[in-house]
Design a protein around this motif. Structure first.
Motif, short mmCIF file in Angstrom:
data_model
loop_
_atom_site.label_atom_id
_atom_site.label_comp_id
_atom_site.label_asym_id
_atom_site.label_seq_id
_atom_site.Cartn_x
_atom_site.Cartn_y
_atom_site.Cartn_z
N LEU A 201 0.82 -1.20 0.00
CA LEU A 201 0.00 0.00 0.00
C LEU A 201 0.85 1.25 0.00
O LEU A 201 2.05 1.19 0.30
CB LEU A 201 -0.89 0.02 1.25
CG LEU A 201 -1.84 -1.17 1.45
CD1 LEU A 201 -2.43 -1.13 2.85
CD2 LEU A 201 -2.93 -1.19 0.40
N GLN A 205 -1.16 3.68 5.00
CA GLN A 205 -2.47 3.07 4.78
C GLN A 205 -2.57 1.65 5.33
O GLN A 205 -3.62 1.02 5.24
CB GLN A 205 -2.80 3.05 3.29
CG GLN A 205 -2.96 4.43 2.67
CD GLN A 205 -3.46 4.37 1.23
OE1 GLN A 205 -3.70 3.29 0.68
NE2 GLN A 205 -3.63 5.53 0.63
N TRP A 246 3.26 11.60 2.34
CA TRP A 246 3.25 11.08 3.72
C TRP A 246 4.58 11.36 4.41
O TRP A 246 4.62 11.79 5.57
CB TRP A 246 2.95 9.58 3.73
CG TRP A 246 2.83 9.04 5.13
CD1 TRP A 246 1.68 8.89 5.85
CD2 TRP A 246 3.90 8.64 5.99
NE1 TRP A 246 1.96 8.41 7.11
CE2 TRP A 246 3.32 8.25 7.23
CE3 TRP A 246 5.27 8.57 5.86
CZ2 TRP A 246 4.08 7.80 8.31
CZ3 TRP A 246 6.04 8.12 6.94
CH2 TRP A 246 5.45 7.74 8.14
#
Length: 255
Positions: A201, A205, A246
């Motif tokens: 992923l 996540q 992220w």
């Protein structure tokens, strides 16, 4: 936290690089990645790739080099990587037919010899794990640990925290265990499918405690955090952009 380099393992973009190697590297640079780890060179000569890296500003971290190439073309790989300014050469995979106990012992002896030669020529040799290194033991320790114990001075750890967790081990404990001998860390996330297999992923996540991983990596002396996603649910360039976001929000904003 300490600042670590942020790189991308280009295996994630294997279809994109197959279609347009140079164009894909330019897009990776535009996204904001600082470096790349190669999984093939797109048919470019070392001088051509060196020029492309200079154009994009990307740093050549190193390359994943197959066991066959390590056996049959080690000097060629070393020369290529030195030309493009890379620092690391890592073995990324062992085929299932070479995972018997005797094969592991033979390969570890080979990697010890290879690592000594790589070090002698000014590069750093590493081994990149999956889960299967935790499924066999040598003299009471996982194969994972036996590989690095064979020559800690020359065989460095390229830890894939996703596979460590998938194997049922604690990534943080392993990062701490190899502090000082862990220059490269693959930053990756996953969940299990209904059959217990891995679905990779975008970062943040899945099941991996990535903030704890990054903090431990900083303390452990990691030089490069290398984003990787084996298979992407979104277009791969979109996925690596999301994963980099992220990193920016959960790490770079804190440095």
């Amino acid at each position: 936290m300490r600042k670590m380099g942020i790189g991308l393992q280009l295996f994630t973009l294997r279809n994109e690089t197959a279609a347009d190697f140079a164009g894909t590297l330019r897009k990776v640079a535009e996204l904001g990645y600082e470096g790349v780890e190669f999984a093939g060179y797109g048919g470019l000569s070392a001088e051509e790739l060196k020029a492309l890296l200079e154009e994009t500003g990307l740093k050549a971290i190193g390359a994943h080099v197959s066991l066959d190439n390590l056996r049959n073309n080690l000097q060629g790989e070393i020369d290529y990587l030195k030309t493009i300014g890379a620092g690391y050469i890592a073995c990324p995979w062992v085929s299932p037919e070479e995972r018997t106990l005797e094969d592991w012992k033979k390969n570890i002896a080979f990697w010890k010899e290879t690592a000594a030669e790589v070090t002698k020529q000014g590069l750093v040799f590493g081994y990149h794990n999956h889960e299967f290194e935790f499924q066999e033991s040598i003299d009471g320790q996982f194969v994972f640990d036996a590989i690095y114990a064979a020559d800690p001075a020359n065989i460095k750890v390229e830890m894939d925290v996703c596979w460590v967790k998938f194997a049922g081990q604690d990534p943080i404990a392993y990062i701490n265990k190899y502090a000082g001998n862990l220059p490269l860390l693959h930053l990756k996330d996953f969940r299990k499918d209904e059959e217990g297999g891995m679905i990779t992923l975008e970062l943040g996540q899945g099941e991996v405690d990535l903030p704890a991983v990054v903090a431990a990596a900083s303390e452990a002396g990691v030089q490069w955090l290398i984003v990787e996603q084996d298979n992407c649910q979104n277009p791969p360039l979109e996925s690596v952009a999301n994963s980099l976001n992220w990193v920016k929000q959960n790490y770079l904003a804190l440095v």
